[in-house]
Design a protein around this motif. Sequence first.
Motif, PDB file in Angstrom:
ATOM      1  N   SER A  86       0.832  -1.203   0.000  1.00 49.47           N
ATOM      2  CA  SER A  86       0.000   0.000   0.000  1.00 49.47           C
ATOM      3  C   SER A  86       0.871   1.259   0.000  1.00 49.47           C
ATOM      4  CB  SER A  86      -0.914  -0.023   1.220  1.00 49.47           C
ATOM      5  OG  SER A  86      -1.397   1.241   1.513  1.00 49.47           O
TER       6      SER A  86
ATOM      7  N   HIS B 147       1.743   5.434  -2.643  1.00 49.89           N
ATOM      8  CA  HIS B 147       1.594   6.805  -2.156  1.00 49.89           C
ATOM      9  C   HIS B 147       2.716   7.672  -2.727  1.00 49.89           C
ATOM     10  CE1 HIS B 147      -1.640   5.922   0.638  1.00 49.89           C
ATOM     11  NE2 HIS B 147      -0.986   4.827   0.978  1.00 49.89           N
TER      12      HIS B 147
ATOM     13  N   LEU C  78       2.862  11.471  -1.811  1.00 51.84           N
ATOM     14  CA  LEU C  78       3.334  11.697  -0.447  1.00 51.84           C
ATOM     15  C   LEU C  78       4.853  11.555  -0.366  1.00 51.84           C
ATOM     16  CD1 LEU C  78       2.910  12.032   2.646  1.00 51.84           C
ATOM     17  CD2 LEU C  78       2.665   9.543   2.727  1.00 51.84           C
TER      18      LEU C  78
END
Length: 151
Positions: A65, A69, A72
């Motif tokens: 996961s 990102h 980010l």
Amino acid sequence: MGILAVIRKEWFIIGIVLVILSAKVQPSFGVRGGPLKPEVTVAYVAVALIFFNSGLSLKSEELTSALFHVRLHLFVQSFTLVFFPLAVWLLLRVLAFTAIDQWLLRGLQTVSCMPPPVSSAVILTKAVGGNEVMNSCFFTLRATHGAAAVL
């Protein structure tokens, strides 16, 4: 409380004291080129152990996961590698007009461009609930190569 209970409770502090005393008695054991080979063990083995220990608490789903990102991670890396050094550079331009020694200002600029220490990067990222693996890995690679260059 018996001595065994104290040793069990304070084993880490006792171990640190023993290592420090050992270094005082036999300092040549940890020098560059010595039996401990700190140029390898500090730069690579210690960093690998920190991340291995940190990774033991991660679930593989969290890791996969975290890979997605991207925005980010780009923000964190650009803040650390671009924004912070530029902000310090601007501050140092203002401080250049004061009586502060120029070598101190150059040292501050250098430090602003350096990666955070590996342990701090992992601990602080974990403390704020972040995924310490992704961004800290990047900082570690920078710090490891910097440490290897120094050693």
